[in-house]
Design an enzyme around this catalytic site. Structure first.
Site, PDB file in Angstrom:
ATOM      1  N   HIS A  96       0.867  -1.183   0.000  1.00 36.23           N
ATOM      2  CA  HIS A  96       0.000   0.000   0.000  1.00 36.23           C
ATOM      3  C   HIS A  96       0.898   1.224   0.000  1.00 36.23           C
ATOM      4  CE1 HIS A  96      -3.076   2.884   0.803  1.00 36.23           C
ATOM      5  NE2 HIS A  96      -2.705   3.102   2.051  1.00 36.23           N
ATOM      6  N   HIS A  98       1.045   5.732  -1.153  1.00 37.57           N
ATOM      7  CA  HIS A  98       0.342   6.930  -1.602  1.00 37.57           C
ATOM      8  C   HIS A  98       1.176   7.569  -2.706  1.00 37.57           C
ATOM      9  CE1 HIS A  98      -2.909   7.301   1.504  1.00 37.57           C
ATOM     10  NE2 HIS A  98      -2.145   6.357   2.027  1.00 37.57           N
ATOM     11  N   ASP A 121       0.870  -5.119 -21.292  1.00 34.38           N
ATOM     12  CA  ASP A 121       1.844  -6.140 -20.886  1.00 34.38           C
ATOM     13  C   ASP A 121       1.472  -6.759 -19.543  1.00 34.38           C
ATOM     14  OD1 ASP A 121       3.508  -6.020 -23.090  1.00 34.38           O
ATOM     15  OD2 ASP A 121       4.834  -4.519 -22.218  1.00 34.38           O
ATOM     16  N   HIS A 172      -8.635   7.528  -1.864  1.00 25.13           N
ATOM     17  CA  HIS A 172      -7.612   7.034  -0.942  1.00 25.13           C
ATOM     18  C   HIS A 172      -6.301   6.819  -1.697  1.00 25.13           C
ATOM     19  CE1 HIS A 172      -5.735   5.311   2.446  1.00 25.13           C
ATOM     20  NE2 HIS A 172      -6.076   4.044   2.268  1.00 25.13           N
ATOM     21  N   TYR A 230       8.047 -14.022 -24.145  1.00 24.68           N
ATOM     22  CA  TYR A 230       8.845 -12.958 -23.564  1.00 24.68           C
ATOM     23  C   TYR A 230       9.749 -13.531 -22.455  1.00 24.68           C
ATOM     24  CZ  TYR A 230      10.116  -8.757 -20.964  1.00 24.68           C
ATOM     25  OH  TYR A 230      10.807  -7.777 -20.327  1.00 24.68           O
TER      26      TYR A 230
END
Length: 232
Positions: A96, A98, A121, A172, A230
């Site tokens: 998490h 910001h 991708d 958020h 890839y």
């Protein structure tokens, strides 16, 4: 050797990547790493600057959010991590942040449109944005409810968390996850890059076209399809 030493090391290394990748300022973010066999995860202690972190002060928490080992308070987002671990059994790392660009899209309550092959991708759809929680959820166990908001939004959209490993929470910020903490950090960096590219794209042309289906299919399947080619 401490029973959880390896798990703490994994969580510490992953947390230290966030400032290195420019995904956090001050203490605005956290990573957790889970051990499914033990039924616990290691997470950053709350409010501790990254320069002061060490493996030994990672906090061990169970999937109900209860402290198993550690003298410091775990991240304030611990219950969100716990809910996701409890409901999504293949997830072993959660991030998490910001970060500026992903959080800006979250604040606008907008999914990130699939404009280019960099996005394709990694995903074949827009990066979802869950709506802000209602007042009752906010007034309740806020961090716990945040986890449920993520899970419920995926259910509403019919999405698999195994295929889509990132989300924005409206007003958020972003959350990402993966089969390891390292993969969750990778997904967080990818999300931030895609968010920045999408913003610049809309600044150049507010009516920029979405990526056409043939290119979405080609770029996703060459990395993730049954005949992917890839990498080594």
């Amino acid at each position: 050797m401490n029973r959880y030493q390896q798990l703490k090391e994994e969580a510490y290394v992953a947390n230290m990547q966030l400032p290195e990748l420019g995904l956090v300022v001050f203490t605005f973010g956290n990573v957790s790493a889970a051990d499914r066999k033990e039924g616990v995860f290691a997470i950053k202690p709350s409010g501790v600057p990254y320069k002061n972190l060490s493996p030994k002060n990672m906090v061990i928490v169970d999937f109900d959010g209860q402290i198993v080992e550690g003298k410091m308070r775990p991240s304030s987002d611990t219950l969100t991590h716990a809910v996701l671990y409890k409901h999504w059994d293949n997830v072993q790392g959660i991030v998490h942040t910001h970060s500026i660009y992903a959080t800006s899209w979250a604040q606008a309550q907008k999914p990130i449109p699939i404009y280019g092959t960099t996005h394709a991708d990694h995903l074949t759809i827009d990066i979802p944005c869950a709506p802000p929680m209602d007042d009752a959820m906010i007034a309740g166990q806020y961090e716990y409810e945040t986890g449920l908001q993520i899970i419920n939004h995926f259910a509403r959209l019919g999405l698999s968390h195994r295929e889509v490993e990132m989300i924005l929470v409206g007003n958020h910020a972003p959350f990402t996850w993966g089969v390891t903490a390292e993969k969750a950090v990778y997904n967080s960096a990818v999300l931030e890059t895609i968010a920045q590219m999408a913003l610049i794209t809309t600044q150049i042309d507010i009516d920029a076209p979405r990526l056409k289906d043939a290119l979405i299919k080609k770029h996703y399947e060459r990395k993730h399809g049954p005949d992917s080619y890839y990498g080594q």
